[in-house]
Design an enzyme around this catalytic site. Sequence first.
Site, short mmCIF file in Angstrom:
data_model
loop_
_atom_site.label_atom_id
_atom_site.label_comp_id
_atom_site.label_asym_id
_atom_site.label_seq_id
_atom_site.Cartn_x
_atom_site.Cartn_y
_atom_site.Cartn_z
N ASP A 92 45.62 38.73 42.16
CA ASP A 92 46.67 38.17 41.29
C ASP A 92 48.00 38.92 41.29
OD1 ASP A 92 44.46 36.62 40.74
OD2 ASP A 92 44.46 36.96 38.59
N GLU A 122 45.72 33.53 40.00
CA GLU A 122 45.24 32.82 38.81
C GLU A 122 46.18 31.64 38.55
OE1 GLU A 122 44.87 35.16 35.23
OE2 GLU A 122 44.46 33.40 34.00
N LYS A 176 42.13 30.60 41.64
CA LYS A 176 41.05 30.69 40.63
C LYS A 176 41.58 30.26 39.26
CE LYS A 176 41.79 35.69 39.89
NZ LYS A 176 42.04 35.71 38.46
N LYS A 200 39.63 34.33 34.97
CA LYS A 200 39.98 35.73 35.18
C LYS A 200 39.20 36.30 36.35
CE LYS A 200 42.62 35.43 31.56
NZ LYS A 200 44.00 34.96 31.82
N VAL A 202 46.07 43.18 39.69
CA VAL A 202 46.36 43.23 38.26
C VAL A 202 45.61 42.10 37.54
CG1 VAL A 202 48.62 44.23 38.66
CG2 VAL A 202 48.42 41.75 38.51
N THR A 203 45.38 42.32 36.22
CA THR A 203 45.51 43.58 35.52
C THR A 203 44.16 44.28 35.47
OG1 THR A 203 45.13 42.61 33.32
CG2 THR A 203 47.41 42.73 34.06
N CYS A 212 41.70 40.73 34.97
CA CYS A 212 41.18 40.06 36.16
C CYS A 212 40.49 41.01 37.13
CB CYS A 212 42.29 39.27 36.84
SG CYS A 212 42.80 37.86 35.83
N GLN A 251 28.36 55.97 33.75
CA GLN A 251 26.91 55.75 33.90
C GLN A 251 26.49 55.68 35.38
OE1 GLN A 251 25.01 53.15 30.89
NE2 GLN A 251 27.10 52.40 30.51
N1 TIU Z 1 45.37 38.43 36.48
C1 TIU Z 1 45.20 38.76 35.19
O1 TIU Z 1 44.83 39.85 34.85
N2 TIU Z 1 45.53 37.77 34.27
C2 TIU Z 1 45.90 38.03 32.98
O2 TIU Z 1 46.09 37.12 32.19
N3 TIU Z 1 46.06 39.34 32.66
C3 TIU Z 1 46.54 39.85 31.49
O3 TIU Z 1 46.50 41.07 31.35
N4 TIU Z 1 47.05 39.04 30.57
#
Ligand code: TIU
Length: 226
Positions: free
Chosen positions: A25, A73, A130, A133, A158-159, A163, A203
Site C-alpha cells: 500500500d 488498498e 485489496k 487491510k 504502510v502502515t 495493513c 514470543q
Molecule cells: N494500508 C493501510 O495501512 N491502510 C490504512 O488505513 N492505514 C491506516 O493506518 N489508517
Amino acid sequence: MALVAKAEPYEFAFDARTTALVIIDMQRDFVDPGGFGEALGNDVSLLRKAIPPTRRVLAACRQARLPIIHTREGHRPDLSDLPPAKKTRGRLKAGIGDKGPMGRILVRGEYGHDIIDELKPAPGEPVIDKPGKGAFYATDLDAILKSRGVRQLVVCGVTTEVCVNTTVREANDRGYDCLVLEDCVGSYFPEFQQAGLAMIKAQGGIFGWVGRSKDFIAALGRKERR
Ligand code: TIU
C-alpha cells in the site's frame, strides 16, 4: 542452500528461490503530501522515511530475480465491495469513495489510489488490489504465491500496525515465514511503529521476524557471489 539475514528474534534463513518481496500500500493517498492521509491530520513524513530504503530493497530484489508483489488498498468505483461499516467508520467529512485531494479516496483508477512514482511497479510485477487491510482477504495473493512456490515473504510498506500487521498475521496463518524490514515500514504513530514491530517478533517470533534493509540486502548479495 539457505541465505541468512541478521534479524530478531534470531537470524532469518531464506532461500532466494522461494522468497518474495511484498510491498504493502505505498499509495499516494497514504504517503504523499496533499493526499488523504495528510488531509486526516497525519504527518506523512513518518511514512516517507520508508521510501529510500524500500527503493534499495526493491532494486536488490529485482536484481536477484525474486518475485515482487505490490498491493493497493481500495475499492471498485461503484463501491460495491465497500462494506458499509468501513464507509461510515470515523464519521469523516470526506471518506472512502468521496472526492479527495487526489481524486475519489481509495477508489481504483484514481490518482491518489495508485502507487507512488518512487516505487512504481515494473511490467510483470503483480499488483494486488485489496478491499481490506490484509493482502490475503478477498484477493488472489495466496494463489499467486503458491503457483510460484513461495514460502517466505519479505515485507515493506504502510502502515506498520494496520495493513502490514494484518497481512503478516494472515500470511503466518497460511504457513509463510515473514521478515518485516523495520526501516521499510511506517506508521503515522511512532508508538504504534514500535509496538507493531515488537508484536511480530515477540514470543520467539510469534508472527515472524523483524530486520533491517541493509542486513537483508547484504544477505541477498551473498547469493549473487555464489
Ligand atoms: N494500508 C493501510 O495501512 N491502510 C490504512 O488505513 N492505514 C491506516 O493506518 N489508517
